[in-house]
Design a protein around this motif. Sequence first.
Motif, PDB file in Angstrom:
ATOM      1  N   ARG A  76       0.826  -1.136   0.004  1.00  0.00           N
ATOM      2  CA  ARG A  76      -0.077  -0.110   0.021  1.00  0.00           C
ATOM      3  C   ARG A  76       0.892   1.162   0.010  1.00  0.00           C
ATOM      4  NH1 ARG A  76      -5.361  -0.579   0.303  1.00  0.00           N
ATOM      5  NH2 ARG A  76      -6.143  -2.723   0.725  1.00  0.00           N
ATOM      6  N   ASP A  77       1.862   1.271   0.620  1.00  0.00           N
ATOM      7  CA  ASP A  77       2.934   2.490   0.487  1.00  0.00           C
ATOM      8  C   ASP A  77       3.052   2.644  -0.806  1.00  0.00           C
ATOM      9  OD1 ASP A  77       3.412   2.575   3.368  1.00  0.00           O
ATOM     10  OD2 ASP A  77       5.217   1.066   3.171  1.00  0.00           O
ATOM     11  N   GLY A  98       8.585  -8.038  -4.876  1.00  0.00           N
ATOM     12  CA  GLY A  98       8.143  -6.701  -5.330  1.00  0.00           C
ATOM     13  C   GLY A  98       7.268  -7.085  -6.407  1.00  0.00           C
ATOM     14  N   GLY A  99       7.263  -8.248  -7.116  1.00  0.00           N
ATOM     15  CA  GLY A  99       6.274  -8.272  -8.129  1.00  0.00           C
ATOM     16  C   GLY A  99       4.929  -8.379  -7.848  1.00  0.00           C
ATOM     17  N   ALA A 104      -0.545  -5.989  -6.407  1.00  0.00           N
ATOM     18  CA  ALA A 104      -1.465  -5.630  -5.563  1.00  0.00           C
ATOM     19  C   ALA A 104      -1.845  -4.333  -5.314  1.00  0.00           C
ATOM     20  CB  ALA A 104      -0.928  -6.030  -3.978  1.00  0.00           C
ATOM     21  N   ALA A 105      -0.921  -3.455  -5.512  1.00  0.00           N
ATOM     22  CA  ALA A 105      -1.123  -1.895  -5.408  1.00  0.00           C
ATOM     23  C   ALA A 105      -1.942  -1.619  -6.680  1.00  0.00           C
ATOM     24  CB  ALA A 105       0.213  -1.043  -5.427  1.00  0.00           C
ATOM     25  N   GLY A 109      -6.196  -0.200  -6.822  1.00  0.00           N
ATOM     26  CA  GLY A 109      -6.659   0.913  -7.211  1.00  0.00           C
ATOM     27  C   GLY A 109      -5.859   2.074  -7.021  1.00  0.00           C
ATOM     28  N   LEU A 110      -4.567   1.730  -6.215  1.00  0.00           N
ATOM     29  CA  LEU A 110      -3.544   2.648  -5.620  1.00  0.00           C
ATOM     30  C   LEU A 110      -2.673   3.199  -6.760  1.00  0.00           C
ATOM     31  CD1 LEU A 110      -2.716   0.721  -2.245  1.00  0.00           C
ATOM     32  CD2 LEU A 110      -4.432   2.462  -2.753  1.00  0.00           C
TER      33      LEU A 110
END
Length: 302
Positions: A76-77, A98-99, A104-105, A109-110
């Motif tokens: 989320r960061d 990191g993939g 996920a981000a 929708g982030l």
Amino acid sequence: MIGTEIELPVADGVLAAVDFGGHGPGVLLVHGSGHNAAAWADVASLLTGECRPVAVDLRGHGRTRLGSAGPEQYWRDLGDALAVLAWDRPVLVGHSTGGYAVTAATAAGLAEPAALCVVDGVVLDDRDASLAAHDAMRTADALEHLRAAFRYGWEADDDRMRAHVEQCVREAGDDWLNAGARPGLVREVTLRSFLRRGDRWVRRPAVEEIAAVTAVSPAADVLPAVDVYGRLTCPLTIVLPSGGFHAARRDEVRAVVDAAPGRRLIDIDANHNVPMTRPADLAAIILGLVRDRDTTAAGNAG
């Protein structure tokens, strides 16, 4: 390491990051568990002629002092970091954990990337199998294995820390992750994995960080399971190394790619640590995505 140290504000502090300079579209580079921003130095050096790569240190890693209190904060960061960078349609590249972070981000929708590039960082299990696997990662035996294998959480004085760094450099050629990496890069990444605390150095991440990020809730909306790809609408490129973690599940990776238009599977002869051991090949893939982005933008403008 060539690059400018920067800080990217997030909800409860800042992420350390390296801005490698350059001009053009933004490219966010996100390392895997146990690595840090320095792992991208050789890739980034080949990108700056056409784009602006920035690599972050995730929570619990590198020079970022924040740790995770839950399993979603680290990805989320990335939404906060991208908001600070204020890039239009960046390319997001993630290796290993990191993939999943960039996936996920985006799924949450982030982030609104022009494209995702996931390097041996796919999630292929269904939700139940993923939850079981993450629970297994949090057992005392599993965490002790990480502590023993990678010295996660190890504390050392200056002399012992530097002796360990040089030992890692000497042994890199026979190491299952670092074989083929430039010795100076191994040194930079290993040095950056230590954070100064008082008169000691601490090897990061600590096993507590691993325990926190693997405490996935069954109620989570976005979960590290194969159904996350159904939430993506942007182009997706998966880089699958022949000696990587997911090589034996290529048919499942192929199914993820075939499930939607705009997705590609790129096979590469490499071990899991593609950013450090095959930087030129990975940089060429990323530049292809940057050029595709520019072509699409030009077509939309026309």
